[in-house]
Design an enzyme around this catalytic site. Sequence first.
Site, PDB file in Angstrom:
ATOM      1  CD  GLU A   1       7.732  -8.354  -2.369  1.00 26.52           C
ATOM      2  OE1 GLU A   1       7.558  -8.923  -1.266  1.00 26.52           O
ATOM      3  OE2 GLU A   1       6.786  -7.898  -3.039  1.00 26.52           O
TER       4      GLU A   1
ATOM      5  CG  HIS B   1       6.891  -7.699   2.829  1.00 28.88           C
ATOM      6  ND1 HIS B   1       5.941  -7.135   3.659  1.00 28.88           N
ATOM      7  CD2 HIS B   1       6.342  -7.697   1.576  1.00 28.88           C
ATOM      8  CE1 HIS B   1       4.873  -6.793   2.946  1.00 28.88           C
ATOM      9  NE2 HIS B   1       5.093  -7.118   1.688  1.00 28.88           N
TER      10      HIS B   1
END
Length: 481
Positions: free
Chosen positions: A334, A337
């Site tokens: 994450e 990202h």
Amino acid sequence: MIQVLLVTICLAVFPYQGSSIILESGNVDDYEVVYPRKVTALPKGAVQPKYEDAMQYEFKVNGEAVVLHLEKNKGLFSEDYSETHYSPDGREITTYPSVEDHCYYHGRIHNDADSTASISACDGLKGYFKLQGETYLIEPLELSDSEAHAVFKYENVEKEDEAPKMCGVTQNWESDESIKKASQLYLTPEQQRFPQRYIKLAIVVDHGMYTKYSSNFKKIRKRVHQMVSNINEMCRPLNIAITLALLDVWSEKDFITVQADAPTTAGLFGDWRERVLLKKKNHDHAQLLTDTNFARNTIGWAYLGRMCDEKYSVGVVQDHSSKVFMVAVTMTHELGHNLGMEHDDKDKCKCEACIMSAVISDKQSKLFSDCSKDYYQTFLTNDNPQCILNAPLRTDTVSTPVSGNEFLEAGEECDCGSPENPCCDAATCKLRPGAQCADGLCCDQCRFKKKRTICRRARGDNPDDRCTGQSADCPRNGLYS
């Protein structure tokens, strides 16, 4: 004079092939029991600290002797690292614990250039190491003999459930042309190295996860510290240093409504971070750890390419596995990202189960694919997020100067690492006689490169960046004197 203190422990290996054992990481079918032998170097007459700056362990894997070199992860905590929990009447309780003598290490396997390791030595050795291309986990066995450890591959841990676990991010960049252009630029190997970046991380634990671990703050702290140590190790190849700035545990109640829809929860968490968390302490990126089962088998979600944004530099991650390593991979995913990385395309990326794979794998890797590296390089070029440019102040990182920790600390002229470094004296962390520099895009063989030497090729409308002739750093935007 340095003397080697050998702590002699019987070195033995008992492979229990076909047997099953229940470890903290789960039910493991195929493992080896090892008794590590520790070798440590201390000055004569020195008092041995609880956790040494450097350690070495020897044991066997698949019948072959391995030597594990470990160095304390000195940059893991900020000097003002804080922990917050809440009283039953809602009062905020914040402490600033001493974390200088912590027990989290990174390292490598001797004579394996591609090896890495991230190990907690708090209670025995627990963590992972990469050996000959394979990722192994190690953790203590709860036996009468406290020196016994289990070594096993991740794929030998029984699945906790059969449902595929995946990231919920589906958005893409409008075009990948910039990615292709970035990867086609001609750069020398030195210029291809990623510039040093620093991310101050905030971790928030929701009430569900707090109660999952019997409302035991110490268990939560230990688990989170192990996760961040793993994240730090996984980000090192990108030249990113992760520093934990704060841990906020919602011990009495949640401060947002944690919902099954991961993007909705991320939005609520981003709002709370902007309104509340950033006012407590400055940091670059925050993640919420939760016990909530997100919809559609999702285990994490983050905004794409929003690092440094006050509202959107966040991620939400389910504490989906008893294995710290696996949750840490999801947290790193994450974070990726937020740093502009999309999911790996299985047809284009030569990595079956790298960090940015959309679905978690039985043979999960701790590496970023070449595709991820291209995305990250393009994100740095196009967006150049400002909050991660700044290194922690020399007084911001809790440590005594130690070579090879990737931070330039108070009293150091260079981060020397290996004693064989021709530019930097490993004993003093000072430049060797005649050396002007030890590292940097404008450093070559311990000397500053000549003025106007190109150190970073032009990207888009930006001109070439050129050396000043007076520094090892490569200035931005062609600013040279």
